[in-house]
Scaffold this motif. Sequence first.
Motif, PDB file in Angstrom:
ATOM      1  N   ILE A   1       3.376   1.072   5.286  1.00 27.14           N
ATOM      2  CA  ILE A   1       2.867   2.023   4.294  1.00 27.14           C
ATOM      3  C   ILE A   1       2.070   3.066   5.056  1.00 27.14           C
ATOM      4  O   ILE A   1       0.976   2.788   5.551  1.00 27.14           O
ATOM      5  N   GLU A   6      -0.695   6.407   0.705  1.00 26.03           N
ATOM      6  CA  GLU A   6      -0.484   6.288  -0.740  1.00 26.03           C
ATOM      7  C   GLU A   6      -1.124   7.489  -1.404  1.00 26.03           C
ATOM      8  O   GLU A   6      -2.281   7.824  -1.121  1.00 26.03           O
ATOM      9  N   THR A  36      -6.050  -6.778  -4.916  1.00 23.72           N
ATOM     10  CA  THR A  36      -5.878  -6.128  -3.618  1.00 23.72           C
ATOM     11  C   THR A  36      -5.720  -7.188  -2.536  1.00 23.72           C
ATOM     12  O   THR A  36      -6.699  -7.821  -2.120  1.00 23.72           O
ATOM     13  N   ASP A  56      -3.565  -8.051   1.275  1.00 21.14           N
ATOM     14  CA  ASP A  56      -2.757  -7.565   2.392  1.00 21.14           C
ATOM     15  C   ASP A  56      -2.615  -6.046   2.341  1.00 21.14           C
ATOM     16  O   ASP A  56      -1.538  -5.494   2.585  1.00 21.14           O
ATOM     17  N   TYR A  57      -3.728  -5.379   2.044  1.00 17.78           N
ATOM     18  CA  TYR A  57      -3.696  -3.932   1.806  1.00 17.78           C
ATOM     19  C   TYR A  57      -5.133  -3.424   1.861  1.00 17.78           C
ATOM     20  O   TYR A  57      -6.049  -4.118   1.408  1.00 17.78           O
ATOM     21  N   ALA A  74      -0.966   0.054   6.210  1.00 19.00           N
ATOM     22  CA  ALA A  74      -0.621  -1.364   6.055  1.00 19.00           C
ATOM     23  C   ALA A  74       0.790  -1.612   6.572  1.00 19.00           C
ATOM     24  O   ALA A  74       1.699  -0.797   6.347  1.00 19.00           O
ATOM     25  N   THR A 123       3.400  -4.633   5.914  1.00 15.28           N
ATOM     26  CA  THR A 123       3.392  -5.707   4.929  1.00 15.28           C
ATOM     27  C   THR A 123       4.811  -6.090   4.536  1.00 15.28           C
ATOM     28  O   THR A 123       5.780  -5.430   4.941  1.00 15.28           O
ATOM     29  N   PHE A 160       1.881  -4.100  -5.332  1.00 14.39           N
ATOM     30  CA  PHE A 160       0.739  -3.472  -4.674  1.00 14.39           C
ATOM     31  C   PHE A 160      -0.475  -3.499  -5.616  1.00 14.39           C
ATOM     32  O   PHE A 160      -0.347  -3.877  -6.782  1.00 14.39           O
ATOM     33  N   GLN A 181      -6.851  -3.255   6.236  1.00 10.61           N
ATOM     34  CA  GLN A 181      -5.949  -4.346   5.896  1.00 10.61           C
ATOM     35  C   GLN A 181      -6.362  -5.672   6.545  1.00 10.61           C
ATOM     36  O   GLN A 181      -6.353  -6.721   5.893  1.00 10.61           O
TER      37      GLN A 181
END
Length: 668
Positions: free
Chosen positions: A152, A155, A218, A220-221, A267, A269, A275, A428
């Motif tokens: 990622i 965002e 939230t 792994d982010y 991230a 993932t 998400f 993360q």
Amino acid sequence: MTPLIKKTNKMTMTNKVLTLFTIALLLGLSQHTVAQNFKISSRDNQTTINVNVDKQITWSVTKYGVEVLPEVKIDMSVDGKPLAENPKILSNKTITYNAPITAVVPHKSKEIQDVYNELQLKFKGGFGLQFRVYDEGVAYRFHTKKRGEIEINSETLDITFRSGTRSLFPEEKSMYSHYERLYLDKKLDSIASGQFCSLPVMFNTTDAIRILYSEADTYDYPHMFLQGNSSNKLSALFPKAVAEIKPQPGRRVDRNVIITKEHSYIAKTNGTRTFPWRFFVISNEDKTFIEQDMVFKLSSPLAIENTNWIKPGKVAWDWWNANNIYGVDFESGLNTATYKYYIDFASAYNIEYVILDEGWTKSTTEILGFNPDIDVKELIRYGKEKGVGIILWCLWKPLDENMTEILDTYAGWGAKGVKVDFMQRADQYMVNSYTEIARECAKRELLVDYHGAFKPAGLRRAYPNVLSYEGVRGNEHNKWANYITPEHNLTLPFIRMAVGPMDYTPGAMRNAQEKNHSINFERPISLGTRAHQVSMYVIFESSLQMLCDAPSAYQKDEHTARFISQIPTIWDETKALHARLGEYLAIARKNGDNWYVGAMNNWKARTLDIDFSFLPEGDFEMTIFKDGANANRYAEDYKIEKINVDRNTRKTINLAKGGGWTAILKKR
């Protein structure tokens, strides 16, 4: 005749080709130029999301007939490509949901009714969106279905607000932070590029509608921040994934690091996952922000089987009061005798835990051995004998480097939990570390209290052994500053507490009005009255609630200590009676058959009318802890009285400047 026929056939074929080409062209253009719109409303029809899918994905929110969020633009960049550029919808679906959630450790209510309408959109390219509309707010999240791992890169969240909107802005100077901020009243268009805040954050529109924004579930982010650009728009900002760190030179080498290298992504993932939820609580009633439980409802369900060992409670805490014990025949400090005294105090006042804060270990990095003056194993044995559990403070950095051995050792000694401190990041890796600590502690039946921490974002629903978070500018700041005012204390419940428990550490026994206040690190003084501090035990949510002052101070004023000791830390039901952000708040909470009412006030003396119709049928004995007649001059003045009430009772209460009022109601 024949040539004519041939010519006609040729023309017919040409027309057919042109027609097919024109249809194909129009179909191709339509996929890019014809927007698709979707609408979904709350059960009470007061709140509506309008989703527009065109060359990009945008949405807006209307509440009470007012467009409170004119435009929200969303996207994600995955493996270097935006998901929502010229998006193509494969399917759409609307569902209605209504089911209860039972909280293992209830901070507001034991039974939480989860009621929403949801729009589900699936797009070409292996991604989708969910939009939920609750009576109290709205939420959305992305999900992807891609093979293997994905990166990622960024965002997108661009929120455009109505002109004139203001924010109570918890401004950060760095994303490397304890997330203990004041809430600065700023017009959105005064927030320049480069200025950013952590979450949660509150917005106030010119229509007297408040909007709280934060995130949930939230994992792994990284956590989100919001940055300005001198307009009515705020945009998402994230810490990059950390590639390399080194210890910060100097006296804090054991806890502070310098990030020397970052990855290009926020991230890396699993490609198939949901998400974090991004949500807005929207209301023209301040009570809504006290009673809502959006983070809990939007978070992943229980992840552990056995929860019977999880015991919330109050904690006798050492660090704030600097071990200022007096009237004893030993020298107080970081030694076994002092902590046995804490245990004796806790046992006598039905306080469930004692924390050994910084200083109990051999050093802050050698946390498997203890200070030679403190026999931790003996304290744990003595505490067990007295019915008091021991919680051990430790730094995150050495814990992260040797988690299995350290947690095995603490559990083997018989400790009941850990207070983990100085995380100070929200990237993360750090988010994953919180999850790992919660999971590994649950395996060993250890409670968790996070300090030096970001805000709650849903972990406690999956791992209810996570009892509290700091991430709040609380009582400890009284040791070095004078900005923990009653107004600040009446801002926290509507913003920071709206997303989860906060370890504010109440219970100061030295109290002062503004003109009498002074700063003293070793013997700190709170701003506001004694009754103001006591009311925090009903108003501030934390299932691991501290008594920050010294046992000697509580024993000197046994009436205050005995009153506090009767107040639980978890609640079956919560009702906001009066609420005005920054000004006043009165809450009624139920635990078992008993009810508890807490009221707090800013620097303006006032009266509030309390309607006891929330009570069931029957008579109740009400014990009141209130501001004394001279509390406006001498903040430690208070009075305790008892009266009988029932559900037909109406009572006017008087609150001093920076005052408070608390009642314990027991059925007769």
